[in-house]
Design an enzyme around this catalytic site. Structure first.
Site, PDB file in Angstrom:
ATOM      1  N   ASP A   1       0.845  -1.197   0.000  1.00  0.00           N
ATOM      2  CA  ASP A   1       0.000   0.000   0.000  1.00  0.00           C
ATOM      3  C   ASP A   1       0.882   1.250   0.000  1.00  0.00           C
ATOM      4  O   ASP A   1       2.097   1.162   0.150  1.00  0.00           O
ATOM      5  CB  ASP A   1      -0.887  -0.052   1.269  1.00  0.00           C
TER       6      ASP A   1
ATOM      7  N   GLU B   1       2.327   4.787  -4.266  1.00  0.00           N
ATOM      8  CA  GLU B   1       2.230   5.646  -5.475  1.00  0.00           C
ATOM      9  C   GLU B   1       3.541   6.318  -5.833  1.00  0.00           C
ATOM     10  O   GLU B   1       3.746   6.556  -7.025  1.00  0.00           O
ATOM     11  CB  GLU B   1       1.136   6.702  -5.262  1.00  0.00           C
TER      12      GLU B   1
ATOM     13  N   ASP C   1      -9.026   3.555  -2.043  1.00  0.00           N
ATOM     14  CA  ASP C   1     -10.000   4.021  -1.055  1.00  0.00           C
ATOM     15  C   ASP C   1     -11.222   4.622  -1.736  1.00  0.00           C
ATOM     16  O   ASP C   1     -11.182   5.739  -2.239  1.00  0.00           O
ATOM     17  CB  ASP C   1      -9.328   5.051  -0.133  1.00  0.00           C
TER      18      ASP C   1
HETATM   19  C1  GLC Z   1      -4.695   3.308   2.915  1.00  0.00           C
HETATM   20  C2  GLC Z   1      -5.235   2.062   2.238  1.00  0.00           C
HETATM   21  C3  GLC Z   1      -6.324   1.456   3.080  1.00  0.00           C
HETATM   22  C4  GLC Z   1      -5.779   1.160   4.469  1.00  0.00           C
HETATM   23  C5  GLC Z   1      -5.196   2.417   5.101  1.00  0.00           C
HETATM   24  C6  GLC Z   1      -4.489   2.130   6.401  1.00  0.00           C
HETATM   25  O1  GLC Z   1      -5.654   4.298   2.961  1.00  0.00           O
HETATM   26  O2  GLC Z   1      -5.690   2.332   0.945  1.00  0.00           O
HETATM   27  O3  GLC Z   1      -6.823   0.307   2.470  1.00  0.00           O
HETATM   28  O4  GLC Z   1      -6.783   0.653   5.282  1.00  0.00           O
HETATM   29  O5  GLC Z   1      -4.259   2.999   4.213  1.00  0.00           O
HETATM   30  O6  GLC Z   1      -3.450   1.255   6.207  1.00  0.00           O
END
Ligand code: GLC
Length: 775
Positions: A391, A394, A463
């Site tokens: 995650d 980007e 998200d």
């Molecule tokens: C980012 C991710 C989400 C996750 C959050 C906390 O927003 O896209 O899926 O729950 O981070 O890690």
């Protein structure tokens, strides 16, 4: 609202004076290479000292090269096709290629009756005609105001896949930019701020990038299915996933401890909802330090994870790239010592902000850093993790401006690697998973992505929000991703931000139950989103559709096999399998989709519409809700009801399913019901099974069979034309849904008994045969 701004061609200079293999532009020389590859693929490369080397790390595998042509004029048919054909470059050789410093663009002639699709991850309509869009990874919630997010109106998003599908008069073409730089496309778009009444705005159709060596592939379909397969083979297909990863997943930002997961395991069992994946979000870490466990949450990670494994659960943990800046933390210390972090132009480790506060970022553009990261991954997952979730890649830097984050020993500009940061992270992370368990197929999913990501990871669409706008947007988004080389994807069900209500929860589960990736995930601070946090009616509905997914797992699994082998899309728009007609305009249908070649799903997406129109392409369709076949080639009305969802099976289909109610995630690809939806004529069908977890299948340890089905109004005659059972024999019962009342296999009549089947509606009368062993 909050959409991209684009460079305008009038601000570019265009090539003049073309010679063979080169052209000049303001007196400067550019080398031009055009090569034709097998299967109607043409590659176009431009070289000049301003673009020194290839920076894209996408692993592209073009088919055999057939010829080298020296001029665009002699390029294959798509470059200068006659009127009525594919996209044409503007102004012949000279007028089509423009440069502005390091930026470049390729101009096409806007022509009527042209339709655009693809573009990777974009919210909004399935068809992209008239749009201007940019490809630059953002962290949507950090980069756009909440109003734009709620309305699903922001561009660009987390993933950058500069690939365009062009359709003209039923023929499909692809334009792929192999660039890691921010890219842009104008698709018959206008720049007018105000168009006076009666005037027609000027339209522009061009593609380009803000830097990097121009390297463009033009692909010729002619059908959308062929085009998608060619693209997928060029950028890489999705390797066969472990079967469990195609199951149902339960996640939430907030799950961080063994206790959380053990409680989930209990609840899922109590409510008899099958679920394979239990997910750990950032709270499992020690102060958000990557590759650590918070010992208050996991006292003995190995032992605790083993207990969950023994109960049949697969644990997937989040991993973020940002490494906490904390001397004494071994990951940090080692990377500082070896200079493994991205650096500033002055050679200092670049600082950004992620969950742990000030962080540095591994420079995944370098093989040595990927190797180091892979070692960490391998050691970390050895605690008993079954998959990883990467995650913030980007990369997301919080409120920090990214320009001074540089890559590689030459400290290449940020723009050259930004979009492919997640690709490098996925390559390294997948390698780590492989090192930890070389015989097991890894599971990895990423938020950000660029070209050729499908080789390494699935993608979820980041998200979103718990509302009908995002529910509706999830369909065209996933379909365009599938057309752009990312077939294994899905949205957070039933929305990440905001509070879901009963209605959105159930609608979303019903809409997504056959999506390639199927995970319930929500943000911290929102209301509880587990199925049991809703009314009994919602819980019942959710359970029903999760179980139906598990019944259909053998079908889904075989779609993934077709993806790996041939690059076939899994979820796809209607015009992938059927040509669009003027009467049905299938390219406009963005609230329905095909799941493989056999299932058509038209979920009810809004509480404001008690009935919806369902477009049925030509042929006959079995109505899974009410039973019986209906004629296609028209639109029909379907009623919205909490228990049902409009699902149709294409006449001539054979659909493999697991039998009975699926109350747990115990799966068996070898004991099957083969549902026959065949009214008349002959159908050929192939099924494959394997151990669902290891690489044994690559050594031929698989089972399967080919079946030919001859249907007359009264009887079905089956013949097994091929069978193998190296992974074990398949035991198959046939379930008849058509008019036939008799069934013969290899000349022997099989006993049939009445067998009620519930799919998406009422109990349907079907006939089921005695089981037969196929080996
Ligand atoms: C980012 C991710 C989400 C996750 C959050 C906390 O927003 O896209 O899926 O729950 O981070 O890690």
């Amino acid at each position: 609202m909050y959409l991209s701004k684009l460079p305008h061609p009038e601000n570019f200079r265009f090539a003049e004076a073309f010679g063979p293999g080169r052209f000049t532009l303001d007196g400067e020389h550019f080398a031009l290479r055009v090569t034709e590859h097998a299967g109607g693929i043409c590659r176009l490369q431009v070289e000049n000292r301003r673009w020194l080397r290839r920076e894209s790390q996408a692993r592209l595998t073009p088919p055999r090269r057939l010829a080298r042509v020296t001029s665009l004029r002699y390029a294959p048919r798509f470059a200068f096709a006659p009127e009525g054909g594919p996209p044409r470059l503007e102004g012949e050789d000279g007028g089509c290629f423009g440069v502005s410093e390091a930026a470049w663009l390729l101009r096409f002639l806007p022509r009527p009756a042209t339709h655009f699709f693809g573009l990777g991850e974009k919210w909004g309509a399935l068809e992209k005609s008239g749009e201007k869009t940019r490809f630059y990874n953002t962290d949507v919630w950090a980069d756009f105001p909440i109003e734009a997010i709620r309305a699903a109106r922001a561009d660009p998003l987390y993933a950058s896949i500069p690939y365009l599908v062009v359709e003209r008069r039923g023929v499909f073409f692809g334009v792929l930019l192999d660039t890691s730089y921010p890219a842009f496309m104008a698709l018959d778009a206008s720049f007018d701020i105000h168009t006076p009444r009666g005037a027609t705005p000027k339209r522009y159709f061009y593609v380009g990038a803000e830097g990097g060596r121009p390297d463009v592939y033009l692909l010729f379909g002619p059908t959308l299915a062929e085009l998608t397969q060619k693209l997928q083979r060029l950028v890489g297909t999705t390797p066969r996933p472990p079967l469990w990863a195609l199951g149902h997943h339960q996640s939430r930002w907030g799950y961080g401890s063994y206790r959380d997961l053990a409680a989930l395991d209990r609840k899922l069992r109590e409510h008899a909802i099958p679920c394979d994946g239990l997910w750990l979000d950032i709270d499992y870490m020690d102060r958000f330090k990557v590759f650590t466990f918070d010992r208050r949450h996991f006292r003995a990670p190995r032992r605790e994870l083993k207990k969950l494994a023994a109960r049949g659960r697969h644990v997937v943990a989040i991993v973020d790239p940002g490494v906490k800046r904390e001397p004494g933390y071994p990951v940090y210390d080692a990377a500082i010592m070896r200079r493994y972090f991205c650096e500033t132009p002055a050679g200092r480790p670049f600082v950004g902000f992620v969950w742990p506060g000030e962080t540095h970022f591994p420079d995944f553009s370098r093989p040595a850093v990927r190797n180091w990261w892979a070692d960490h991954v391998a050691r970390f997952v050895a605690h008993g993790l079954d998959g990883l979730w990467i995650d913030m890649n980007e990369p997301s830097l919080g409120a920090v401006e990214p320009g001074s984050m540089r890559f590689g020993p030459r400290r290449a500009p940020h723009a050259s690697y930004h979009n492919q940061y997640a690709l490098g992270m996925a390559m390294a992370t997948r390698e780590g998973l492989r090192r930890a368990a070389p015989e097991l197929r890894p599971f990895l999913i990423s938020r950000s992505a660029s070209l050729s990501m499908a080789r390494y990871a699935a993608v979820w669409t980041g998200d979103n929000y718990s509302n009908e706008a995002h529910l509706a947007a999830s369909i065209p988004t996933t379909l365009n991703l599938a057309l752009s080389g990312i077939p294994w994807n899905g949205a957070d069900v039933a929305g990440f931000g905001g509070d879901t209500d009963d209605d959105v929860m159930l609608r979303w589960y019903k809409a997504a139950f056959l999506f390639p990736f199927f995970r319930n995930h929500s943000a911290t601070g929102t209301r509880a989103q587990e199925p049991w946090a809703f009314s009994r009616r919602t819980l019942r509905g959710v359970r029903r559709y999760v179980r139906l997914r598990y019944r259909l797992l053998p079908y889904l699994y075989n779609l993934f096999i077709d993806q790996e082998r041939r690059g076939e899309a899994i979820l796809r728009p209607l015009f992938y399998d059927f040509p669009s007609t003027r009467a049905l305009r299938l390219e406009r249908v963005e609230d329905q989709f095909m799941v493989g070649p056999s299932l058509l799903h038209a979920p009810c997406l809004s509480r404001a519409r008690p009935r919806r129109r369902v477009t049925l392409p030509r042929g006959h369709w079995f109505d899974a809700t009410h039973g019986g076949f209906v004629a296609g080639g028209r639109r029909i009305l379907a009623r919205d009801a909490p228990e049902t969802t409009p699902l149709f099976v294409r006449d001539g289909s054979v659909v493999p399913m697991q039998s009975g109610e699926r109350e747990s995630n115990h799966n068996d690809l070898f004991t099957l019901e083969l549902h026959l939806f065949v009214r008349r004529g002959r159908v050929e069908y192939a099924y494959e099974a394997d151990d669902g977890i290891s690489y044994a299948y690559t050594r031929g340890i698989t089972s399967g069979f080919c079946l030919s089905v001859d249907a007359s109004p009264r009887a079905l005659t089956l013949r097994v034309t091929e069978a193998r059972a190296r992974a074990g024999a398949c035991t198959v019962s046939f379930v008849l849904h058509g008019p036939a009342r008799r069934l013969a296999l290899a000349g022997r009549e099989l006993a049939l008994r009445r067998h009620p089947v519930t799919l998406t509606g009422r109990r349907l009368d079907a006939l089921k045969s005695e089981p037969v062993v196929i080996r």
